[in-house]
Design an enzyme around this catalytic site. Structure first.
Site, PDB file in Angstrom:
ATOM      1  N   PHE A  47       0.833  -1.199   0.000  1.00 43.67           N
ATOM      2  CA  PHE A  47       0.000   0.000   0.000  1.00 43.67           C
ATOM      3  C   PHE A  47       0.873   1.257   0.000  1.00 43.67           C
ATOM      4  O   PHE A  47       1.701   1.438   0.891  1.00 43.67           O
ATOM      5  CB  PHE A  47      -0.925   0.022   1.225  1.00 43.67           C
ATOM      6  CG  PHE A  47      -1.856  -1.148   1.284  1.00 43.67           C
ATOM      7  CD1 PHE A  47      -3.090  -1.103   0.663  1.00 43.67           C
ATOM      8  CD2 PHE A  47      -1.481  -2.319   1.934  1.00 43.67           C
ATOM      9  CE1 PHE A  47      -3.938  -2.195   0.690  1.00 43.67           C
ATOM     10  CE2 PHE A  47      -2.323  -3.415   1.976  1.00 43.67           C
ATOM     11  CZ  PHE A  47      -3.560  -3.358   1.350  1.00 43.67           C
ATOM     12  N   LYS A  48       0.676   2.080  -1.001  1.00 43.69           N
ATOM     13  CA  LYS A  48       1.330   3.389  -1.054  1.00 43.69           C
ATOM     14  C   LYS A  48       0.322   4.417  -0.555  1.00 43.69           C
ATOM     15  O   LYS A  48      -0.642   4.748  -1.238  1.00 43.69           O
ATOM     16  CB  LYS A  48       1.774   3.718  -2.475  1.00 43.69           C
ATOM     17  CG  LYS A  48       2.515   5.046  -2.584  1.00 43.69           C
ATOM     18  CD  LYS A  48       2.784   5.397  -4.042  1.00 43.69           C
ATOM     19  CE  LYS A  48       3.567   6.690  -4.159  1.00 43.69           C
ATOM     20  NZ  LYS A  48       3.691   7.133  -5.575  1.00 43.69           N
TER      21      LYS A  48
END
Length: 309
Positions: A170-171
């Site tokens: 997850f960015k």
């Protein structure tokens, strides 16, 4: 279940800019030089075709050319993440399969959106990510960015990670990113394999404190971010904070004044690329802003500013 032997990606995964010629064509030799410079910067991986790569200004044919070129040129020296975002699940699947077949290690994918109001509901988003994962068979970095206008709640992201086992990176680059990262890690536990920081590392120190295991900056200064990551990982927060404070004015200039043009300007100044042009309708940095950027960069001397000299 995750394959225990599968690598876990963390650390520096900056975004490669896409250089153009003065006439606006792809500069393929310049792209190779960008990749070589990034590898010399000591990155842990490279992301291509992201928003900071001007992916929204590239044709489908150009995308394919760049995927082929980047993956063949990097040739396994570093993992390569390929951005495959599109509103159409069918097109995202095609892009993902194409990248995976050519050796991509990861994909990056935004939730499906088009304009300000055309978005998918949570069930459709799960299906979108699931079909891409099934087609490619490699991990997905879920990009949580304001650009999409889609609100991805922490409970939804955890549900996504549980239902789509390849979507566990997850960015997070939304406002209050550190708080969201902390909540995501606490609620998701072991299914959250790769919580990453974004937005040019403008909140990197707080995000590392919250549990981020990596950052996705631009290609401007990853070599200067390395000490921040390494000191923090070693448990020396004081040295990490000092290293971060040193580079923060340059990060701030990039993030708040220059955007995706900053890395190109510094790389042009450092003879990594010949031309720093961005594609219309984007505009070049004002000369005064560019001068301020280069002045800050010279004080810190990142590799991108001297690589080609």
């Amino acid at each position: 279940m995750r394959n225990a032997k599968a690598p876990i990606y963390r650390g520096l995964f900056p975004v490669a800019p896409t250089p153009f010629t003065d006439s606006g064509d792809l500069d393929l030799e310049g792209q190779r030089r960008v990749l070589d410079c990034m590898i010399d910067q000591g990155v842990d991986g490279i992301c291509i075709l992201a928003n900071y790569s001007e992916q929204f200004l590239l044709s489908d044919q150009e995308r394919d050319i760049l995927v082929e070129l980047c993956l063949s040129h990097v040739a396994g020296r570093k993992p390569v993440m390929v951005t495959c975002s599109h509103f159409s699940t069918q097109i995202a699947v095609q892009r993902a399969r194409y990248a995976a077949e050519r050796g991509a290690s990861l994909l990056m994918l935004m939730p499906p959106y088009h304009g300000a109001s055309l978005k998918a509901d949570e069930g459709a988003m799960i299906g979108h990510f699931g079909r891409v994962a099934d087609a490619a068979g490699i991990p997905i970095m879920v990009q949580d960015a304001p650009l999409s206008g889609v609100t991805l709640t922490v409970p939804f992201l955890v549900r996504l990670a549980c239902e789509v086992s390849l979507a566990r990176y997850f960015k997070i680059e939304v406002p209050f990113a550190a708080a969201k990262l902390r909540s995501l890690i606490e609620l998701g536990g072991e299914v959250i394999i790769g919580p990453f920081d974004g937005e040019e590392a403008i909140t990197m120190m707080a995000d590392l404190d919250a549990g981020a295991s990596g950052t996705m900056s631009s290609a401007l200064l990853p070599d200067l971010l390395r000490p921040v990551l390494d000191h923090h990982k070693a448990g020396d927060r004081q040295e990490a904070a000092l290293a971060y404070a040193r580079v923060l004015p340059l990060i701030n200039c990039e993030s708040r004044q220059c955007g995706l043009r900053a890395a190109k300007s510094v790389m042009a100044e450092g003879d990594v690329i010949k031309c720093e042009a961005v594609r219309h309708p984007l505009e070049q940095i004002h000369p005064a802003t560019r001068a301020g950027l280069i002045e800050l960069a010279r004080e810190l001397n990142p590799l991108a500013l001297r690589w080609g000299h």
